[in-house]
Design a protein around this motif. Structure first.
Motif, short mmCIF file in Angstrom:
data_model
loop_
_atom_site.label_atom_id
_atom_site.label_comp_id
_atom_site.label_asym_id
_atom_site.label_seq_id
_atom_site.Cartn_x
_atom_site.Cartn_y
_atom_site.Cartn_z
N PRO A 277 0.82 -1.23 0.00
CA PRO A 277 0.00 0.00 0.00
C PRO A 277 0.85 1.27 0.00
N GLN A 278 1.93 1.27 0.76
CA GLN A 278 2.81 2.45 0.77
C GLN A 278 3.42 2.69 -0.60
N ALA A 279 3.81 1.58 -1.26
CA ALA A 279 4.40 1.72 -2.60
C ALA A 279 3.37 2.23 -3.59
N ALA A 280 2.13 1.78 -3.44
CA ALA A 280 1.09 2.18 -4.39
C ALA A 280 0.56 3.58 -4.14
N LEU A 281 0.34 3.92 -2.87
CA LEU A 281 -0.32 5.19 -2.53
C LEU A 281 0.65 6.29 -2.10
N GLY A 282 1.87 5.90 -1.75
CA GLY A 282 2.82 6.88 -1.23
C GLY A 282 2.67 7.07 0.27
N ALA A 300 3.97 8.06 -4.59
CA ALA A 300 3.03 7.02 -5.02
C ALA A 300 3.55 6.32 -6.26
N GLY A 301 3.42 5.01 -6.29
CA GLY A 301 3.84 4.22 -7.45
C GLY A 301 5.32 3.90 -7.48
N VAL A 302 6.02 4.06 -6.36
CA VAL A 302 7.44 3.75 -6.33
C VAL A 302 7.67 2.27 -6.57
N GLU A 303 8.75 1.93 -7.26
CA GLU A 303 9.02 0.54 -7.61
C GLU A 303 10.18 -0.03 -6.79
N GLN A 304 10.30 -1.36 -6.84
CA GLN A 304 11.38 -2.08 -6.14
C GLN A 304 12.76 -1.56 -6.61
#
Length: 373
Positions: A277-282, A300-304
């Protein structure tokens, strides 16, 4: 093939005295202790070979008629006097050519001798290397004896001239060789070339003129040093002799590894774990830095493996602590474990929305396994 006359700079009808004189001049020019050119040693060897050949009547006659190859064919040794292991060039220069006063000056033990530099390996903490630190260390080095002021003689006495060499520091002997008689000058074995003997040695330094002393030093380690950095402390090494300069202390820095941070130049690297959720929403999270806890914005939308950066939170630059590198955070997205029933339903719903279909039985079984574990 080299020309021996050309090497020495003499005519083909040169006398032995002219050859010897030419050699002395050239040898001083190409002696490796004076000439630091890469080919100086080889040039010096060539001079010796040319001199040895032209000073021997039989060799010279053969060389004049047949050249260097003719010397080999006639069974003469053409390797030269210096090719059997070059050894100490000064000793060879003295023993083969009578010294001519050159090596006596170069190796005079009564001339000022600089003291040796000392090395100290110092291990410090990661944060100490980053921000600088003042360290107290103990070292042992040689200092001039305060009892005899470096003379090595008992107070109230003076060194006496050596009876073996008459105070010159050199002894001479004549050696007979196939080339004639050569004067060999060597260091006096009794006084080790000083020309003086301490009949009454100083009881404190036992005649050496120097004492080993332990000292406590305070070393200022500047901010920004790294593993292998060197810090020089002038004149904290061993003292010299005969008025020679005291050596330096070279402090070599070794930095311990940090449990969380890695350093690359002036930048710091560490990893952060975030959820789906943190990766998707920031999100905005609290992270560990060299300056303590700070806030880091997760877009938001950060990747591995994405790198997020806090500028100016890295290592201070050497000599300019106001300028600092960056702290780089490598994003690691954690796969959720031990989902609750509510979380499971939410993920199933999210799956349906994203994939426009219901989760497969394999997916449901996998989620059950996660829940049951």
């Amino acid at each position: 093939m080299s020309d021996f006359y050309e090497i020495l700079g003499v005519e083909k009808n040169a006398t032995k005295d002219e050859i010897k004189s030419a050699f002395r001049k050239k040898a001083r020019q190409w002696h490796p202790d004076v000439n630091k050119a890469p080919d100086a040693e080889e040039k010096f060897k060539e001079l010796g070979k040319a001199y040895e050949t032209l000073m021997d009547d039989n060799k010279r006659a053969t060389y004049d008629r047949y050249g260097e190859d003719g010397l080999k064919d006639a069974g003469f040794n053409t390797s030269g006097p210096f090719d059997g292991g070059f050894g100490d060039l000064n000793d060879i220069f003295e023993s083969f050519f009578g010294g001519f006063g050159f090596s006596e000056r170069a190796t005079n033990p009564n001339s000022p001798q600089n003291g040796a530099d000392l090395r100290l390996n110092l291990q410090i903490e990661f944060e100490e290397a980053v921000f600088g630190v003042k360290k107290e260390v103990k070292i042992s080095h040689l200092e001039t004896c305060d009892e005899c002021n470096g003379t090595g003689a008992k107070k109230g006495t003076k060194p006496e001239p050596c009876s073996t060499c008459g105070g010159t520091g050199r002894v001479q002997q004549v050696t007979q060789t196939p080339l004639g008689n050569f004067r060999q000058i060597t260091t006096c074995p009794k006084c080790n070339g000083t020309g003086k003997i301490n009949v009454n040695p100083c009881p404190k330094c036992h005649g050496d003129g120097r004492l080993e002393v332990e000292r406590t030093l305070h070393i200022n380690i500047p901010a920004g040093v790294n593993n292998g950095s060197r810090i020089g402390l002038a004149q904290e090494g061993n003292c010299g002799k005969n008025g020679g300069r005291t050596g330096d202390l070279i402090v070599v820095i070794y930095v311990k590894e940090h449990a969380k941070f890695k350093r690359d130049g002036f930048d710091i690297y560490s990893t952060i774990d975030i959820s789906f959720p943190q990766a998707a929403l920031g999100d905005t999270i609290e992270v560990d830095t060299l300056d303590g806890k700070q806030e880091l914005v997760i877009p938001a939308g950060v990747e591995q493996d994405k790198i997020l950066q806090l500028k100016g939170a890295g290592v201070p630059h050497l000599g300019n602590s106001s300028k600092r590198g960056n702290h780089n955070f490598i994003v690691k997205i954690k796969t959720p474990q031990n989902l609750t029933p509510e979380e499971k339903q939410l993920y199933k719903k999210l799956f349906e929305i994203n994939c426009n279909k219901k989760p497969s039985s394999k997916f449901i079984d996998k989620m059950k396994n996660v829940l049951h574990n």
